[in-house]
Design a protein around this motif. Structure first.
Motif, PDB file in Angstrom:
ATOM      1  N   UNK A 131     -38.711   4.248 -51.962  1.00  0.00           N
ATOM      2  CA  UNK A 131     -39.231   5.578 -51.607  1.00  0.00           C
ATOM      3  C   UNK A 131     -38.096   6.383 -51.005  1.00  0.00           C
ATOM      4  N   UNK A 132     -38.086   7.701 -51.276  1.00  0.00           N
ATOM      5  CA  UNK A 132     -37.182   8.629 -50.592  1.00  0.00           C
ATOM      6  C   UNK A 132     -38.019   9.533 -49.707  1.00  0.00           C
ATOM      7  N   UNK A 133     -37.636   9.635 -48.432  1.00  0.00           N
ATOM      8  CA  UNK A 133     -38.321  10.512 -47.488  1.00  0.00           C
ATOM      9  C   UNK A 133     -37.364  11.655 -47.142  1.00  0.00           C
ATOM     10  N   UNK A 134     -37.697  12.871 -47.606  1.00  0.00           N
ATOM     11  CA  UNK A 134     -36.881  14.042 -47.296  1.00  0.00           C
ATOM     12  C   UNK A 134     -37.114  14.400 -45.829  1.00  0.00           C
ATOM     13  N   UNK A 135     -36.043  14.706 -45.110  1.00  0.00           N
ATOM     14  CA  UNK A 135     -36.130  14.907 -43.665  1.00  0.00           C
ATOM     15  C   UNK A 135     -37.038  16.078 -43.290  1.00  0.00           C
ATOM     16  N   UNK A 136     -37.495  16.034 -42.041  1.00  0.00           N
ATOM     17  CA  UNK A 136     -38.321  17.101 -41.508  1.00  0.00           C
ATOM     18  C   UNK A 136     -39.805  16.898 -41.686  1.00  0.00           C
ATOM     19  N   UNK A 137     -40.219  15.727 -42.182  1.00  0.00           N
ATOM     20  CA  UNK A 137     -41.643  15.478 -42.406  1.00  0.00           C
ATOM     21  C   UNK A 137     -42.180  14.496 -41.372  1.00  0.00           C
ATOM     22  N   UNK A 138     -43.513  14.480 -41.267  1.00  0.00           N
ATOM     23  CA  UNK A 138     -44.211  13.472 -40.477  1.00  0.00           C
ATOM     24  C   UNK A 138     -45.134  12.702 -41.409  1.00  0.00           C
ATOM     25  N   UNK A 139     -45.004  11.397 -41.387  1.00  0.00           N
ATOM     26  CA  UNK A 139     -45.916  10.515 -42.113  1.00  0.00           C
ATOM     27  C   UNK A 139     -46.893   9.989 -41.065  1.00  0.00           C
ATOM     28  N   UNK A 140     -48.151  10.381 -41.197  1.00  0.00           N
ATOM     29  CA  UNK A 140     -49.127  10.096 -40.144  1.00  0.00           C
ATOM     30  C   UNK A 140     -49.674   8.674 -40.214  1.00  0.00           C
ATOM     31  N   UNK A 141     -50.494   8.336 -39.214  1.00  0.00           N
ATOM     32  CA  UNK A 141     -50.983   6.989 -38.993  1.00  0.00           C
ATOM     33  C   UNK A 141     -51.550   6.335 -40.250  1.00  0.00           C
ATOM     34  N   UNK A 142     -51.131   5.089 -40.461  1.00  0.00           N
ATOM     35  CA  UNK A 142     -51.680   4.192 -41.478  1.00  0.00           C
ATOM     36  C   UNK A 142     -51.580   4.717 -42.905  1.00  0.00           C
ATOM     37  N   UNK A 143     -50.771   5.743 -43.135  1.00  0.00           N
ATOM     38  CA  UNK A 143     -50.554   6.218 -44.509  1.00  0.00           C
ATOM     39  C   UNK A 143     -49.843   5.124 -45.304  1.00  0.00           C
TER      40      UNK A 143
END
Length: 196
Positions: free
Chosen positions: A119-131
């Motif tokens: 997976x690539x996570x582009x900066x500036x995001x929030x991945x919320x609980x239990x996603x």
């Protein structure tokens, strides 16, 4: 000199000043910089890099070949799959370095979220609980709690329980088939766990 309460493989490098919690294991060829903070009971697989100012909670599992760059916060019980990628600058340029803490954008992964392999996570995001982020996805925006995400860019394809099982909603209600936790679908973008 006091005895370490965590395990570090002989090939790993831990810079002076790094704070590492009891029971954490750091495996082959990993590098933890001096300003990093890692909680209790974590596992860092082979070839993991943890930058300065990174905060990692308790019981976090980081699989092989993951770099956790400055600006990233991993809360308790987060899982990072093999070779997944965090970024911390939106507009990188070699000729115009952006390498100070004021240049880095925050990325927050909330308690219990799981990020699949590659997976690539582009900066500036929030991945919320239990996603739950499926392998190979590219996360470009905030991820709601309990969302199952897949694709490029990642989009919601379903919902998951805190324990990871898929949820099926009927009349906006779902009960986990594995653990019996109950959920309510508030709208197309939000699910909440019901307290019993």
């Amino acid at each position: 000199m006091s005895e370490k309460v965590y395990f570090v493989h002989e090939s790993a490098v831990i810079d002076p000043g790094a704070r590492i919690g009891e029971g954490t294991k750091i495996w082959h060829f990993s590098h933890v910089m001096g300003g990093a903070e890692i909680g209790k009971g974590c596992t860092l697989g082979q070839n993991v890099f943890v930058a300065n100012q990174v905060k990692i909670g308790n019981n976090v599992k980081i699989q092989n070949n993951v770099s956790v760059y400055e600006g990233v916060v991993l809360e308790d019980d987060v899982f990072c799959g093999p070779s997944m990628v965090f970024t911390n600058v939106l507009t990188p340029r070699s000729a115009f370095p952006r390498n100070t803490s004021t240049d880095y954008m925050a990325t927050i992964v909330k308690r219990g979220a799981s990020i699949g392999a590659n997976v690539t996570v582009v900066c500036g995001v929030t991945i919320h609980e239990a996603a739950l982020i499926a392998a190979g996805a590219v996360v470009t925006k905030d991820v709601p709690a309990y969302a199952k995400m897949a694709g490029v860019p990642a989009r919601i394809i379903g919902w998951v329980c805190e324990c990871g099982e898929s949820l099926q909603f009927t009349n906006h209600q779902a009960v986990c088939p594995a653990c019996q936790r109950k959920y309510e679908q508030v709208d197309l973008q939000n699910v909440r766990k019901l307290v019993e």
